[in-house]
Design a protein around this motif. Sequence first.
Motif, mmCIF file in Angstrom:
data_model
loop_
_atom_site.group_PDB
_atom_site.id
_atom_site.type_symbol
_atom_site.label_atom_id
_atom_site.label_comp_id
_atom_site.label_asym_id
_atom_site.label_seq_id
_atom_site.Cartn_x
_atom_site.Cartn_y
_atom_site.Cartn_z
ATOM 1 N N TYR A 270 23.509 0.545 -146.815
ATOM 2 C CA TYR A 270 23.506 -0.791 -146.218
ATOM 3 C C TYR A 270 24.243 -0.791 -144.877
ATOM 4 C CZ TYR A 270 23.929 -5.967 -146.328
ATOM 5 O OH TYR A 270 23.858 -7.304 -146.051
ATOM 6 N N LEU A 271 25.473 -0.281 -144.860
ATOM 7 C CA LEU A 271 26.246 -0.304 -143.615
ATOM 8 C C LEU A 271 25.665 0.660 -142.576
ATOM 9 C CD1 LEU A 271 28.411 2.355 -143.312
ATOM 10 C CD2 LEU A 271 29.293 1.265 -145.357
ATOM 11 N N SER A 272 24.970 1.711 -143.044
ATOM 12 C CA SER A 272 24.363 2.670 -142.122
ATOM 13 C C SER A 272 23.240 2.045 -141.310
ATOM 14 C CB SER A 272 23.826 3.883 -142.895
ATOM 15 O OG SER A 272 24.861 4.559 -143.575
ATOM 16 N N LEU A 273 22.688 0.946 -141.806
ATOM 17 C CA LEU A 273 21.604 0.269 -141.095
ATOM 18 C C LEU A 273 22.032 -0.249 -139.733
ATOM 19 C CD1 LEU A 273 20.083 -1.748 -144.069
ATOM 20 C CD2 LEU A 273 18.978 0.146 -142.860
ATOM 21 N N ARG B 152 18.085 -10.041 -149.134
ATOM 22 C CA ARG B 152 18.727 -9.835 -147.821
ATOM 23 C C ARG B 152 18.822 -8.351 -147.496
ATOM 24 N NH1 ARG B 152 22.040 -11.146 -143.726
ATOM 25 N NH2 ARG B 152 23.966 -9.974 -143.447
ATOM 26 N N PHE B 153 19.178 -7.552 -148.491
ATOM 27 C CA PHE B 153 19.273 -6.099 -148.300
ATOM 28 C C PHE B 153 17.917 -5.540 -147.846
ATOM 29 C CE2 PHE B 153 21.296 -2.121 -150.528
ATOM 30 C CZ PHE B 153 21.117 -1.391 -149.369
ATOM 31 N N LEU B 154 16.862 -5.880 -148.577
ATOM 32 C CA LEU B 154 15.531 -5.365 -148.241
ATOM 33 C C LEU B 154 15.058 -5.866 -146.882
ATOM 34 C CD1 LEU B 154 13.778 -5.657 -151.718
ATOM 35 C CD2 LEU B 154 14.366 -3.543 -150.512
ATOM 36 N N LYS B 155 15.411 -7.101 -146.541
ATOM 37 C CA LYS B 155 15.017 -7.651 -145.246
ATOM 38 C C LYS B 155 15.677 -6.869 -144.111
ATOM 39 C CE LYS B 155 14.457 -12.002 -145.340
ATOM 40 N NZ LYS B 155 14.694 -13.480 -145.391
ATOM 41 N N LEU B 156 16.953 -6.501 -144.306
ATOM 42 C CA LEU B 156 17.641 -5.698 -143.296
ATOM 43 C C LEU B 156 17.001 -4.319 -143.158
ATOM 44 C CD1 LEU B 156 21.432 -6.492 -143.921
ATOM 45 C CD2 LEU B 156 20.043 -7.145 -141.950
ATOM 46 N N VAL B 157 16.635 -3.721 -144.292
ATOM 47 C CA VAL B 157 15.985 -2.415 -144.249
ATOM 48 C C VAL B 157 14.674 -2.509 -143.482
ATOM 49 C CG1 VAL B 157 14.915 -0.594 -145.630
ATOM 50 C CG2 VAL B 157 17.061 -1.619 -146.384
ATOM 51 N N ARG C 91 14.813 -0.668 -139.914
ATOM 52 C CA ARG C 91 14.095 0.611 -139.994
ATOM 53 C C ARG C 91 12.612 0.475 -139.679
ATOM 54 N NH1 ARG C 91 17.082 4.321 -138.880
ATOM 55 N NH2 ARG C 91 15.385 5.662 -139.591
ATOM 56 N N LYS C 92 12.154 -0.778 -139.479
ATOM 57 C CA LYS C 92 10.759 -1.040 -139.099
ATOM 58 C C LYS C 92 9.772 -0.401 -140.089
ATOM 59 C CE LYS C 92 11.878 -1.557 -134.205
ATOM 60 N NZ LYS C 92 13.320 -1.619 -134.440
ATOM 61 N N LEU D 11 9.989 8.296 -145.777
ATOM 62 C CA LEU D 11 9.877 6.845 -145.904
ATOM 63 C C LEU D 11 10.395 6.104 -144.673
ATOM 64 C CD1 LEU D 11 11.015 6.360 -149.618
ATOM 65 C CD2 LEU D 11 8.726 5.960 -148.694
ATOM 66 N N GLY D 12 11.123 6.809 -143.814
ATOM 67 C CA GLY D 12 11.665 6.178 -142.621
ATOM 68 C C GLY D 12 13.064 5.628 -142.771
ATOM 69 N N LEU D 13 13.741 5.998 -143.847
ATOM 70 C CA LEU D 13 15.111 5.506 -144.047
ATOM 71 C C LEU D 13 16.124 6.242 -143.178
ATOM 72 C CD1 LEU D 13 15.290 4.938 -147.918
ATOM 73 C CD2 LEU D 13 14.846 3.275 -146.120
ATOM 74 N N VAL D 14 15.838 7.481 -142.814
ATOM 75 C CA VAL D 14 16.703 8.246 -141.914
ATOM 76 C C VAL D 14 15.851 8.776 -140.763
ATOM 77 C CG1 VAL D 14 18.246 8.867 -143.813
ATOM 78 C CG2 VAL D 14 16.466 10.461 -143.101
#
Length: 335
Positions: free
Chosen positions: A140-143, A215-220, A224-225, A248-251
């Motif tokens: 979460y904070l890495s976003l 909210r978490f998923l919305k930030l992701v 991360r588009k 998946l595009g998370l990193v």
Amino acid sequence: MTHSLRLALLAVLAVLLGACAPKISLYPDYSAPLLEQHISGQGENKIALVYVTGPITTNPRKSFGLNSVTRPSVVQETVAQLHKAGSDPSVRALVLIVDSPGGTVVASDLLYTELMKFRRITNKPIVVQMLNVAASGGYYLSLAANLIHATPSTITGSVGTIFVSPQVYGLMDKLGLGATVIKSGRYKDIGSPLRPSQKEELKALQNMIDSMNSRFLKLVKTQRKLDQKALNAVAEARVLLAGEALELGLVDAIGYTDSAIAEAKKLAGITGNARVIAYRRTQYPDDNVYNTATGQWAQDSFLQNTGVQINLFPNLPTGFYHLWAPELSPSASQF
């Protein structure tokens, strides 16, 4: 040599030895300020390493033992480092070293918000380097970073929310213990460990979890588009190895701290040398980027290396968490 002269010489020798002896503190004083420590490199421009390790909470941490020591919370310690990096014009970029399974919903969001504020106010880029685990609240904070790097074996993902409430009513029944609860409303003691939760209470808690997790998923999705297919896969809240997280595009990349530092230099527009620094309360001999401590002691974990669930209670109070902690239940849980 007279007796008095021998005593005088011994006294002088003791003073000299005391002055030369290294200062050792079994119980470090965390009122000591964070000081800049040189890690590597040279030059006027600096890259600051900031470490987020262990469970993410706003609660001060206490060590165990006869002489316990209170240490700053992870949020307090991280924000203090951000302030130092932000106020130093020579610091051109920040590498955030994340090694955390997550923590409370609020603490994770606070650090994300502080990191975004750091970027907005200072215009200094942030590159995250994930180590062993950067899951749930650690992700979460890495976003908030411009770029996210993970080692090939980093565990990340677990994008989800969990409500944790210890249950003691079964044990109380066996011991013949009870409790009287007088409440003002039907939901006043929702999540109480003293009795089983009712169906409507579980539904109310689930609605709260769904709202927080939305909210978490919305930030992701935003940061991360991600397309809907990738977001659906992430919403399963599975933990992922770095390779799948990259797909998946998370990193953004798989690499190590040196590559994260190189990317930070590039984002900051540094073409020559740069000095890599960290903020610590203790000076370490042979210090390097793999030292994640800001003080003398590493942080305690939520679980305190115990598999007995009753021992979780003092360190994992009832509440909502962005946390990957499979030890919480022997069965499959929603994270």
